[in-house]
Motif scaffolding. Sequence first.
Motif, PDB file in Angstrom:
ATOM      1  N   MET A   1      29.294  47.841  13.016  1.00 16.61           N
ATOM      2  CA  MET A   1      28.668  47.331  14.232  1.00 16.61           C
ATOM      3  C   MET A   1      28.255  45.879  14.022  1.00 16.61           C
ATOM      4  SD  MET A   1      25.430  48.948  16.323  1.00 16.61           S
ATOM      5  CE  MET A   1      26.222  50.554  16.486  1.00 16.61           C
ATOM      6  N   LYS A   2      28.620  45.035  14.971  1.00 17.54           N
ATOM      7  CA  LYS A   2      28.331  43.607  14.874  1.00 17.54           C
ATOM      8  C   LYS A   2      27.364  43.222  16.001  1.00 17.54           C
ATOM      9  CE  LYS A   2      32.918  42.699  12.944  1.00 17.54           C
ATOM     10  NZ  LYS A   2      33.272  44.145  12.870  1.00 17.54           N
ATOM     11  N   LEU A   3      26.181  42.772  15.611  1.00 20.32           N
ATOM     12  CA  LEU A   3      25.117  42.509  16.580  1.00 20.32           C
ATOM     13  C   LEU A   3      24.484  41.144  16.358  1.00 20.32           C
ATOM     14  CD1 LEU A   3      23.176  45.908  16.388  1.00 20.32           C
ATOM     15  CD2 LEU A   3      24.864  45.237  18.121  1.00 20.32           C
ATOM     16  N   LEU A   4      24.063  40.556  17.461  1.00 20.23           N
ATOM     17  CA  LEU A   4      23.193  39.378  17.445  1.00 20.23           C
ATOM     18  C   LEU A   4      21.873  39.796  18.060  1.00 20.23           C
ATOM     19  CD1 LEU A   4      22.500  36.290  17.359  1.00 20.23           C
ATOM     20  CD2 LEU A   4      23.502  36.164  19.661  1.00 20.23           C
ATOM     21  N   ALA A   5      20.747  39.379  17.472  1.00 19.64           N
ATOM     22  CA  ALA A   5      19.424  39.676  18.025  1.00 19.64           C
ATOM     23  C   ALA A   5      18.647  38.380  18.211  1.00 19.64           C
ATOM     24  CB  ALA A   5      18.653  40.620  17.112  1.00 19.64           C
ATOM     25  N   VAL A   6      17.978  38.248  19.360  1.00 19.42           N
ATOM     26  CA  VAL A   6      17.130  37.081  19.621  1.00 19.42           C
ATOM     27  C   VAL A   6      15.837  37.534  20.276  1.00 19.42           C
ATOM     28  CG1 VAL A   6      19.076  35.496  19.854  1.00 19.42           C
ATOM     29  CG2 VAL A   6      18.156  36.600  21.888  1.00 19.42           C
ATOM     30  N   ASP A   7      14.746  36.866  19.908  1.00 23.73           N
ATOM     31  CA  ASP A   7      13.450  37.089  20.549  1.00 23.73           C
ATOM     32  C   ASP A   7      12.691  35.776  20.555  1.00 23.73           C
ATOM     33  OD1 ASP A   7      10.518  37.641  20.748  1.00 23.73           O
ATOM     34  OD2 ASP A   7      11.185  39.721  20.900  1.00 23.73           O
ATOM     35  N   THR A   8      12.292  35.340  21.732  1.00 26.05           N
ATOM     36  CA  THR A   8      11.542  34.086  21.867  1.00 26.05           C
ATOM     37  C   THR A   8      10.257  34.308  22.659  1.00 26.05           C
ATOM     38  OG1 THR A   8      12.789  33.513  23.870  1.00 26.05           O
ATOM     39  CG2 THR A   8      13.629  32.673  21.772  1.00 26.05           C
ATOM     40  N   ALA A   9       9.734  35.535  22.634  1.00 24.82           N
ATOM     41  CA  ALA A   9       8.565  35.864  23.448  1.00 24.82           C
ATOM     42  C   ALA A   9       7.265  35.301  22.893  1.00 24.82           C
ATOM     43  CB  ALA A   9       8.443  37.382  23.589  1.00 24.82           C
ATOM     44  N   THR A  10       7.282  34.892  21.612  1.00 24.07           N
ATOM     45  CA  THR A  10       6.070  34.385  20.969  1.00 24.07           C
ATOM     46  C   THR A  10       6.361  33.033  20.330  1.00 24.07           C
ATOM     47  OG1 THR A  10       6.505  35.361  18.794  1.00 24.07           O
ATOM     48  CG2 THR A  10       5.458  36.784  20.446  1.00 24.07           C
ATOM     49  N   ALA A  11       5.411  32.555  19.542  1.00 24.39           N
ATOM     50  CA  ALA A  11       5.605  31.283  18.845  1.00 24.39           C
ATOM     51  C   ALA A  11       6.646  31.383  17.741  1.00 24.39           C
ATOM     52  CB  ALA A  11       4.279  30.808  18.251  1.00 24.39           C
ATOM     53  N   ARG A  12       7.036  32.600  17.392  1.00 27.11           N
ATOM     54  CA  ARG A  12       8.073  32.786  16.372  1.00 27.11           C
ATOM     55  C   ARG A  12       9.438  32.901  17.040  1.00 27.11           C
ATOM     56  NH1 ARG A  12       7.257  37.515  12.212  1.00 27.11           N
ATOM     57  NH2 ARG A  12       6.052  35.891  11.143  1.00 27.11           N
ATOM     58  N   ASP A  26      16.635  34.847  10.663  1.00 31.72           N
ATOM     59  CA  ASP A  26      15.956  33.556  10.656  1.00 31.72           C
ATOM     60  C   ASP A  26      14.738  33.704  11.558  1.00 31.72           C
ATOM     61  OD1 ASP A  26      15.058  30.972  10.866  1.00 31.72           O
ATOM     62  OD2 ASP A  26      16.975  30.106  11.452  1.00 31.72           O
ATOM     63  N   ALA A  27      13.559  33.596  10.979  1.00 32.68           N
ATOM     64  CA  ALA A  27      12.323  33.721  11.749  1.00 32.68           C
ATOM     65  C   ALA A  27      11.413  32.561  11.396  1.00 32.68           C
ATOM     66  CB  ALA A  27      11.630  35.043  11.448  1.00 32.68           C
ATOM     67  N   SER A  28      11.182  31.681  12.341  1.00 27.93           N
ATOM     68  CA  SER A  28      10.351  30.503  12.080  1.00 27.93           C
ATOM     69  C   SER A  28       9.251  30.410  13.121  1.00 27.93           C
ATOM     70  CB  SER A  28      11.195  29.230  12.096  1.00 27.93           C
ATOM     71  OG  SER A  28      11.838  29.083  13.353  1.00 27.93           O
ATOM     72  N   THR A  29       8.062  30.023  12.673  1.00 30.99           N
ATOM     73  CA  THR A  29       6.893  29.936  13.544  1.00 30.99           C
ATOM     74  C   THR A  29       6.363  28.517  13.539  1.00 30.99           C
ATOM     75  OG1 THR A  29       6.326  32.201  12.932  1.00 30.99           O
ATOM     76  CG2 THR A  29       4.617  30.918  14.020  1.00 30.99           C
ATOM     77  N   GLY A  30       5.869  28.096  14.683  1.00 33.51           N
ATOM     78  CA  GLY A  30       5.203  26.806  14.742  1.00 33.51           C
ATOM     79  C   GLY A  30       5.888  25.784  15.619  1.00 33.51           C
ATOM     80  N   SER A  31       7.160  26.014  15.970  1.00 38.90           N
ATOM     81  CA  SER A  31       7.858  25.069  16.828  1.00 38.90           C
ATOM     82  C   SER A  31       7.895  25.591  18.254  1.00 38.90           C
ATOM     83  CB  SER A  31       9.294  24.850  16.337  1.00 38.90           C
ATOM     84  OG  SER A  31      10.023  24.083  17.269  1.00 38.90           O
ATOM     85  N   ALA A  32       7.586  24.719  19.209  1.00 45.50           N
ATOM     86  CA  ALA A  32       7.633  25.118  20.609  1.00 45.50           C
ATOM     87  C   ALA A  32       9.002  24.850  21.219  1.00 45.50           C
ATOM     88  CB  ALA A  32       6.560  24.365  21.395  1.00 45.50           C
ATOM     89  N   ALA A  33       9.911  24.284  20.413  1.00 43.62           N
ATOM     90  CA  ALA A  33      11.205  23.856  20.945  1.00 43.62           C
ATOM     91  C   ALA A  33      12.256  24.949  20.798  1.00 43.62           C
ATOM     92  CB  ALA A  33      11.646  22.576  20.244  1.00 43.62           C
ATOM     93  N   HIS A  34      11.946  26.161  21.243  1.00 40.68           N
ATOM     94  CA  HIS A  34      12.900  27.266  21.131  1.00 40.68           C
ATOM     95  C   HIS A  34      14.210  26.945  21.849  1.00 40.68           C
ATOM     96  CE1 HIS A  34       9.876  29.420  19.165  1.00 40.68           C
ATOM     97  NE2 HIS A  34       9.550  30.327  20.064  1.00 40.68           N
TER      98      HIS A  34
END
Length: 246
Positions: A1-12, A26-34
């Motif tokens: 199974m080949k999947l992409l996952a994205v979540d931009t609901a928070t600062a992460r 890849d999970a990064s916190t602190g940038s508002a430039a999602h």
Amino acid sequence: MKLLAVDTATARLCVGVRNGDQSRSDASTGSAAHARSLPQRVSDLLAAMGLTPKMLDAIVVGVGPGSFSGLRIGMGFAQAMAWALDRPLVPVGSLEAMAAHCLQRNHQAEAVWAALDARMGSVYAACFGPDGSGELRPRSPVQEWPAEAFFHARAVDQRDAANDCRRTWLVGNALGLVQAQAVDAGVWGGVDAEALPHPEPLLRLGALRLAAGHHVSAHALTPHYVRDRVALTRAQRAAGEQLGAP
């Protein structure tokens, strides 16, 4: 199974890719430039896993609750990819992703309260437990609460639970809204005030739900908004009304 996952609901900003039994996140916190960084991070992760967008079976997307503007970035991106590739979307709640991550790392936990800062002195919160198959079993509905009322109610519940209280965890950045004594960490199995959605549980839950046929088309994807009102009038504030009272 080949999947992409994205979540931009928070600062992460969460991006994850699964290719068979292998995954990368890849999970990064602190940038508002999602909006600016999301496309490049997706491209980089797909390339690192030896995949192209056309090779994906589905796209897993965080549907909130969370920041209104942030949520729309990830959902809009996922919808655009789903339209272009003719692929299904697998919705996963942001609180679900937080609870699943905690349960995976703390096998002694039998339940997790996940609580996100909803701004304006409120929290988005819900309780989940494992169902034995890797999925989550909701133990409470997702609700918005005034922060002080939520943590007071949960601490009372935990004290009443006596010995069972050590099997329940409390996670989420909403803990930063109140003083430590309001949380009463001693009555919980564990407390994590830094917890936010993470790509790995998104991929894991997404794979389970896709296999079970729980997916939607691009035009049917909807965000999980909890808040009906985003502000109070002067008269409502003067009358003592609060946002988020369940």
